[in-house]
Design a protein around this motif. Structure first.
Motif, PDB file in Angstrom:
ATOM      1  N   GLY A 222       4.397  -7.215   7.636  1.00  0.00           N
ATOM      2  CA  GLY A 222       4.685  -6.504   8.862  1.00  0.00           C
ATOM      3  C   GLY A 222       3.845  -7.054  10.001  1.00  0.00           C
ATOM      4  N   ASP A 223       4.354  -6.904  11.256  1.00  0.00           N
ATOM      5  CA  ASP A 223       3.578  -7.420  12.369  1.00  0.00           C
ATOM      6  C   ASP A 223       2.364  -6.549  12.608  1.00  0.00           C
ATOM      7  OD1 ASP A 223       4.204  -5.263  14.310  1.00  0.00           O
ATOM      8  OD2 ASP A 223       6.232  -6.045  14.158  1.00  0.00           O
ATOM      9  N   SER A 224       1.498  -6.988  13.513  1.00  0.00           N
ATOM     10  CA  SER A 224       0.205  -6.327  13.701  1.00  0.00           C
ATOM     11  C   SER A 224       0.349  -4.903  14.184  1.00  0.00           C
ATOM     12  CB  SER A 224      -0.640  -7.122  14.702  1.00  0.00           C
ATOM     13  OG  SER A 224       0.038  -7.216  15.951  1.00  0.00           O
ATOM     14  N   ASN A 225       1.475  -4.580  14.810  1.00  0.00           N
ATOM     15  CA  ASN A 225       1.659  -3.222  15.304  1.00  0.00           C
ATOM     16  C   ASN A 225       2.271  -2.319  14.251  1.00  0.00           C
ATOM     17  OD1 ASN A 225       0.681  -3.821  17.903  1.00  0.00           O
ATOM     18  ND2 ASN A 225       2.668  -4.677  18.481  1.00  0.00           N
ATOM     19  N   ASN A 226       2.776  -2.895  13.169  1.00  0.00           N
ATOM     20  CA  ASN A 226       3.476  -2.107  12.167  1.00  0.00           C
ATOM     21  C   ASN A 226       2.973  -2.460  10.774  1.00  0.00           C
ATOM     22  OD1 ASN A 226       5.435  -0.808  13.994  1.00  0.00           O
ATOM     23  ND2 ASN A 226       6.145  -2.896  14.300  1.00  0.00           N
ATOM     24  N   PRO A 227       1.843  -1.939  10.367  1.00  0.00           N
ATOM     25  CA  PRO A 227       1.338  -2.254   9.026  1.00  0.00           C
ATOM     26  C   PRO A 227       2.221  -1.658   7.945  1.00  0.00           C
ATOM     27  CG  PRO A 227       0.051  -0.488  10.014  1.00  0.00           C
ATOM     28  CD  PRO A 227       0.972  -0.977  11.083  1.00  0.00           C
ATOM     29  N   THR A 228       2.339  -2.395   6.852  1.00  0.00           N
ATOM     30  CA  THR A 228       3.020  -1.854   5.686  1.00  0.00           C
ATOM     31  C   THR A 228       2.011  -1.087   4.843  1.00  0.00           C
ATOM     32  OG1 THR A 228       2.612  -3.810   4.342  1.00  0.00           O
ATOM     33  CG2 THR A 228       4.585  -3.830   5.724  1.00  0.00           C
ATOM     34  N   CYS A 229       2.495  -0.452   3.794  1.00  0.00           N
ATOM     35  CA  CYS A 229       1.598   0.401   3.005  1.00  0.00           C
ATOM     36  C   CYS A 229       2.046   0.402   1.552  1.00  0.00           C
ATOM     37  CB  CYS A 229       1.616   1.825   3.570  1.00  0.00           C
ATOM     38  SG  CYS A 229       0.369   2.920   2.855  1.00  0.00           S
ATOM     39  N   LEU A 230       1.078   0.302   0.653  1.00  0.00           N
ATOM     40  CA  LEU A 230       1.334   0.466  -0.773  1.00  0.00           C
ATOM     41  C   LEU A 230       1.061   1.921  -1.128  1.00  0.00           C
ATOM     42  CD1 LEU A 230       1.928  -0.808  -3.565  1.00  0.00           C
ATOM     43  CD2 LEU A 230      -0.527  -1.115  -3.821  1.00  0.00           C
ATOM     44  N   VAL A 231       2.110   2.630  -1.531  1.00  0.00           N
ATOM     45  CA  VAL A 231       2.003   4.069  -1.805  1.00  0.00           C
ATOM     46  C   VAL A 231       2.016   4.290  -3.313  1.00  0.00           C
ATOM     47  CG1 VAL A 231       3.047   6.338  -1.464  1.00  0.00           C
ATOM     48  CG2 VAL A 231       3.139   4.629   0.368  1.00  0.00           C
ATOM     49  N   LYS A 232       1.047   5.054  -3.782  1.00  0.00           N
ATOM     50  CA  LYS A 232       0.956   5.389  -5.203  1.00  0.00           C
ATOM     51  C   LYS A 232       1.312   6.869  -5.368  1.00  0.00           C
ATOM     52  CE  LYS A 232      -2.408   1.778  -6.197  1.00  0.00           C
ATOM     53  NZ  LYS A 232      -3.504   1.340  -7.081  1.00  0.00           N
ATOM     54  N   ILE A 233       2.353   7.109  -6.167  1.00  0.00           N
ATOM     55  CA  ILE A 233       2.905   8.450  -6.341  1.00  0.00           C
ATOM     56  C   ILE A 233       2.496   8.996  -7.703  1.00  0.00           C
ATOM     57  CG2 ILE A 233       5.018   9.809  -6.472  1.00  0.00           C
ATOM     58  CD1 ILE A 233       4.558   8.817  -3.717  1.00  0.00           C
ATOM     59  N   TYR A 234       2.061  10.233  -7.690  1.00  0.00           N
ATOM     60  CA  TYR A 234       1.599  10.898  -8.907  1.00  0.00           C
ATOM     61  C   TYR A 234       2.504  12.092  -9.229  1.00  0.00           C
ATOM     62  CZ  TYR A 234      -2.750   8.349  -7.943  1.00  0.00           C
ATOM     63  OH  TYR A 234      -3.688   7.370  -7.689  1.00  0.00           O
TER      64      TYR A 234
END
Length: 624
Positions: A222-234
């Motif tokens: 993702g560009d600098s204004n839109n970070p991606t995210c690794l989501v961990k679901i429990y």
């Protein structure tokens, strides 16, 4: 008076661990206490739900973005809104371990609070991993609503397990107000910087130090204004989240620079374990690693890749979002018939002005903007209504087309525009594909969130030869328009994914690539020159989001009346077929929804018949 032994915002792990220890202490002595809570909540999520949605704490929770990542502290409470771009499978982690005679938990974190002693008793638990990205085509007006979500939209471990909470009684919650024996959990300005990073003991292998397989993994792209995210679901089934769904995740943020240090820069023997076992593993192999006898993590169907610079969010609560969740939280309208009709008329007037006083085109555009896929029945997508406005040239598209796409961007949360050219078709990557070397799904242009509006401008198309990629791209676009499905390439096989994308085509003549449900010659009478106030835009956004989500039904008596009407229409016009009558029925449902009504009426059916008569007359006139 002694305050809480933790802070929900700056020390959420304090609440998790404190409730776990109290629940374990109160559990029956004849069973393994840590095993009881595998895949279950022990009361921690209930505390966060109360803080966020009952006591109004949601407004205090920062969002993950390019600016906030500069000051966000690890192990604090955050939220992230995004689209599920890839499903990374399951991961085993050390969920609980025995520290002497006491059980501790590593849930919702990457680190153990203490260095695990050799051969200590542990419990392996499971969590699901998802790569989430900012919603493609999200428009700048979209703001995060601070309104309290409805209960049915909120998901957490507590909502998925109907059994009793593990020692989650009200009395125990009250006891949490007492002073903690563990000073590390006392809330203070610096409490969030406790000993979480003093002892580096990872409880995950996928998200921490796995080998880099290049930019093709997609993570961190993702560009600098839109970070991606690794989501961990429990504690939720993996099927609860679907590819391309838009969610808000609230949980614990982890982003530790220690994890980004190259193995060659460290004397820690654990880095030596990463080199050979993780290079070019087949996707079907299980990756197992051990960190100084402190942790074991296991991931299925994935090859390791580097995601050092992607923030991780350990999800406590998640909720699926729709268009209404992206409206301003200060926006309040009553769904009264007079109010809805007033907003409808003002929006129609604005669309008419934008379209050069072409009122017929404005009527059809409104129905198009209200359409959505209500059901997928074999090869039929019920509820879709694609629109092809013809009569555009490059010059008129630069005026009316520009105005039209601009107003759609101001009205809908997710929009995308494609200028279709021969070169674009031949070179663009529209199809999402799986890279089996990295085990990652590489996004294509057509991996879009449900409810996205897609405008395709064909006025720049020229004659020429399509390459094999161009032919494939044309087929993908046609399938999306006709079937509301996107084909994903998994290298050895292809899989169709259901979509819900509104398609508007602007062209000089009827599109030969994209056969829309409706073709209407565009007939402007003047150059558009109109502006909308902020209040008008907010009202129209509310109207479209609310009316689009209305359910639709047909009363038994009305059903019989419509059957008679269809028979009569077919007798009057022998060219009418089942497909066109089904489209009329869809348009009648949309016309009813445009007035805020949930039931079809004969009046709305007659209105659609009149619109169709005018459209066909215009088609005949243009054909002369």
């Amino acid at each position: 008076m002694v305050g809480l032994p933790y802070d929900f915002l700056t020390n959420p792990l304090g609440a998790v661990r404190q409730t776990f220890e109290k629940s374990v202490a109160s559990s029956p002595t004849d069973v393994d206490p840590a095993a009881i809570f595998r895949g279950k909540d022990w009361g921690a999520v209930d505390l966060f739900h109360d803080f966020l949605f009952v006591k109004g704490g949601l407004a205090q929770v920062p969002s993950i973005d390019a600016l906030s990542m500069r000051w966000l502290e690890p192990n604090t409470l955050v939220r992230f809104r995004g689209m599920v771009q890839d499903m990374l499978g399951n991961e085993l982690y050390v969920g609980a371990f025995k520290d002497g005679s006491s059980w501790r938990t590593n849930k919702f974190t990457d680190f153990s609070p203490i260095q695990l002693p050799p051969a200590c008793e542990t419990q392996l638990w499971e969590r699901h991993l998802f790569h989430c990205v900012p919603v493609p085509g999200q428009n700048s007006w979209v703001t995060e609503t601070k309104s309290i979500p409805s209960t049915q939209n909120v998901s957490s471990s507590a909502s998925q397990h109907e059994g009793k909470r593990g020692r989650g009684s009200e009395d125990e919650d009250m006891n949490l107000n007492e002073e903690s024996d563990n000073g590390d959990l006392i809330s203070s300005p610096n409490a969030k910087k406790q000993k979480e990073h003093e002892n580096t003991c990872s409880s995950s292998c996928l998200s921490d130090d796995l080998m880099d397989h290049g930019n093709d993994s997609g993570l961190g792209s993702g560009d600098s204004n839109n970070p991606t995210c690794l989501v961990k679901i429990y504690d939720l089934p993996e099927s609860h989240l679907k590819l391309n769904d838009v969610f808000e995740f609230i949980g614990i943020y982890t982003f530790d620079p220690v994890l980004a240090v190259h193995k060659d820069d460290s004397d820690d023997p654990m880095f030596e374990l990463f080199e050979d076992p993780t290079v070019d593993l087949p996707p079907s192999k299980v990756v197992i690693m051990r960190y100084d006898l402190s942790c074991i993590a296991c991931v299925w169907n994935l090859n390791p890749f580097s995601i050092h610079h992607v923030p991780r969010l350990h999800c406590l609560i998640c909720r699926k979002l729709d268009a209404q969740d992206f409206l301003s939280n200060s926006l309040v309208f009553e769904s009264l018939s007079t109010v809805v009709r007033g907003i409808r008329e003002s929006l129609l007037s604005h669309l008419t002005a934008i379209l050069g006083n072409d009122e017929l085109a404005a009527q059809y555009l409104l129905l198009h903007l209200l359409s959505r896929v209500r059901a997928q029945v074999e090869v039929m997508s019920v509820g879709k209504l694609s629109l092809n406005l013809t009569g555009f040239t490059r010059e008129s598209a630069s005026i009316f087309g520009h105005q039209l796409t601009g107003v759609i961007q101001k009205l809908l949360p997710f929009t995308q525009d494609i200028t279709l050219t021969l070169d674009y078709l031949n070179t663009a990557t529209l199809q999402p594909r799986r890279n089996n070397k990295t085990g990652r799904l590489v996004a294509g242009v057509l991996q879009l969130a449900q409810g996205t509006h897609l405008t395709i401008n064909e006025t720049c198309m020229q004659s020429g030869t399509l390459s094999s990629n161009g032919i494939e791209n044309a087929r993908l676009l046609k399938n999306l328009l006709e079937l509301q499905k996107v084909e994903y390439d998994f290298e050895y096989y292809k899989l169709e994914m259901a979509a819900d994308v509104q398609l508007l085509i602007l062209s000089e003549a009827k599109s030969s690539i994209l056969p829309a449900d409706l073709v209407l010659p565009f007939s402007p009478g003047s150059v558009p020159a109109t502006n909308a106030t902020s209040e008008d835009l907010q009202a129209w956004r509310w109207y479209l989001a609310t009316m689009r989500s209305l359910p639709c039904s047909i009363e038994p008596e009305m059903n019989l009346t419509l059957q008679d009407e269809m028979v009569a229409s077919m007798q009057e016009d022998k060219s009418l077929g089942c497909a066109e009558l089904n489209r009329w029925l869809t348009m009648t449902e949309l016309m009813s929804a445009s007035f805020g009504e949930k039931n079809l009426s004969l009046e709305h059916w007659q209105m659609i018949k009149e619109l169709e008569r005018l459209r066909k007359d215009r088609l005949k006139e243009k054909a002369r």
